[in-house]
Write a protein that holds these residues in place. Structure first.
Motif, mmCIF file in Angstrom:
data_model
loop_
_atom_site.group_PDB
_atom_site.id
_atom_site.type_symbol
_atom_site.label_atom_id
_atom_site.label_comp_id
_atom_site.label_asym_id
_atom_site.label_seq_id
_atom_site.Cartn_x
_atom_site.Cartn_y
_atom_site.Cartn_z
ATOM 1 N N MET A 79 19.570 40.848 44.524
ATOM 2 C CA MET A 79 19.859 39.790 44.227
ATOM 3 C C MET A 79 19.530 39.754 42.690
ATOM 4 O O MET A 79 18.360 39.863 42.393
ATOM 5 C CB MET A 79 19.336 38.633 44.860
ATOM 6 C CG MET A 79 19.694 37.368 44.393
ATOM 7 S SD MET A 79 19.473 35.980 45.450
ATOM 8 C CE MET A 79 18.040 35.944 45.702
ATOM 9 N N ALA A 80 20.194 39.939 41.580
ATOM 10 C CA ALA A 80 19.974 40.254 40.250
ATOM 11 C C ALA A 80 20.442 38.914 39.431
ATOM 12 O O ALA A 80 21.439 38.257 39.704
ATOM 13 C CB ALA A 80 20.284 41.436 39.718
ATOM 14 N N ASP A 81 19.786 38.833 38.346
ATOM 15 C CA ASP A 81 20.274 37.956 37.257
ATOM 16 C C ASP A 81 21.744 38.337 36.561
ATOM 17 O O ASP A 81 22.365 37.339 36.572
ATOM 18 C CB ASP A 81 19.302 37.983 36.119
ATOM 19 C CG ASP A 81 18.189 37.523 36.257
ATOM 20 O OD1 ASP A 81 17.233 37.834 35.584
ATOM 21 O OD2 ASP A 81 17.858 36.665 37.430
ATOM 22 N N ALA B 72 24.068 39.487 38.557
ATOM 23 C CA ALA B 72 25.146 38.756 39.340
ATOM 24 C C ALA B 72 25.242 37.313 39.129
ATOM 25 O O ALA B 72 26.155 36.734 39.338
ATOM 26 C CB ALA B 72 24.592 39.108 40.882
ATOM 27 N N LEU B 73 24.052 36.676 39.056
ATOM 28 C CA LEU B 73 23.941 35.169 38.734
ATOM 29 C C LEU B 73 24.953 34.870 37.732
ATOM 30 O O LEU B 73 25.957 33.956 37.579
ATOM 31 C CB LEU B 73 22.516 34.826 38.322
ATOM 32 C CG LEU B 73 22.444 33.430 37.833
ATOM 33 C CD1 LEU B 73 22.720 32.446 39.143
ATOM 34 C CD2 LEU B 73 21.001 33.042 37.159
#
Lengths: 159, 159
Positions: free
Chosen positions: B1-3, B5-6
């Motif tokens: 979960m990475a920035d 992707a955000l």
């Protein structure tokens, strides 16, 4: 120049855009903008949730899931952990961030308090969406007593 | 979960939201949504530009500024560098990304080509806004010949 800033700036633009073009000045229009923001947060939360490593998805206890939100999700989105997590052990959780990043850029006078809800709706949705992907139905609301401290209340919906 | 992707998920929601509520089905409505997205990108680019370290702001040559966009800005936003930069040495630059992150999630059949512009408008604004903070007025357009390769054309506006 960090990704954190990118998300914060983009969030701010999104709020401004929705308020400029979507809202009637009355409370009906504002409610609609809030629910649009919440919905966007929900879908982003769902999508982030789907990217979690498989072992994370094997949480057994509700409390573990909430701890995961306070730690991993918060770090991924805001580069910090939630400051406290409390529960009544009956499905209600209060997550407190003493210095919520999306409120920090607002001036901190009490006269700005009424502007706070529009900066919280997306994140309420984000929590609800991530919980949804992890198999938990919930209602999430937020409240601010003094800027930039913010409390998110998560009420689990038993099925 | 990475920035990363955000940002990508949020961008996708923003595009979907603008298309769902803003656009008339005709070309007029679509143009308005594109210009709203471009404007949001511009302001985010300006804000990111203002966070640059002071030494970065002391660029002498136009070409240095463009190289900075291809390297530092792209890494900060997309976690990768631009693949190539060409110029006619008369104020026109072509920045090519062979695998533009905001297009990768689209299916790659040629039938999706016509959907591409709405995924490029924000980034055109982002480039124009960052350049603006660095003191350069420009026009930025994007084109896609085959997904997910994308070319951004920057034309410097001499004052």
């Amino acid at each position: 120049m960090a990704d954190a800033a990118l998300f914060e700036f983009l969030h701010m633009e999104m709020v401004a855009e929705l308020w400029a073009h979507h809202s009637d000045p009355g409370p009906g229009g504002q409610k609609m903008s809030l629910s649009v923001l919440e919905g966007m947060g929900f879908r982003v939360g769902q999508a982030l949730g789907e990217r979690l490593p498989q072992e994370t998805l094997a949480f057994r206890e509700e409390l573990d899931v909430l701890k995961f939100l306070c730690k991993d999700l918060w770090v991924a989105v805001f580069q910090k952990q939630m400051d406290s997590l409390r529960t009544n052990h009956q499905g209600t959780y209060v997550l407190q961030d003493n210095s919520f990043p999306l409120l920090i850029r607002m001036a901190s006078g009490p006269q700005y308090l009424e502007e706070a809800p529009k900066f919280l709706a997306f994140t309420c949705g984000l929590l609800r969406g991530t919980l949804s992907t992890l198999g938990i139905k919930s209602l999430v609301t937020a409240s601010v007593a003094s800027l930039p401290t913010c409390k998110f209340q998560v009420v689990i919906q038993k099925t």
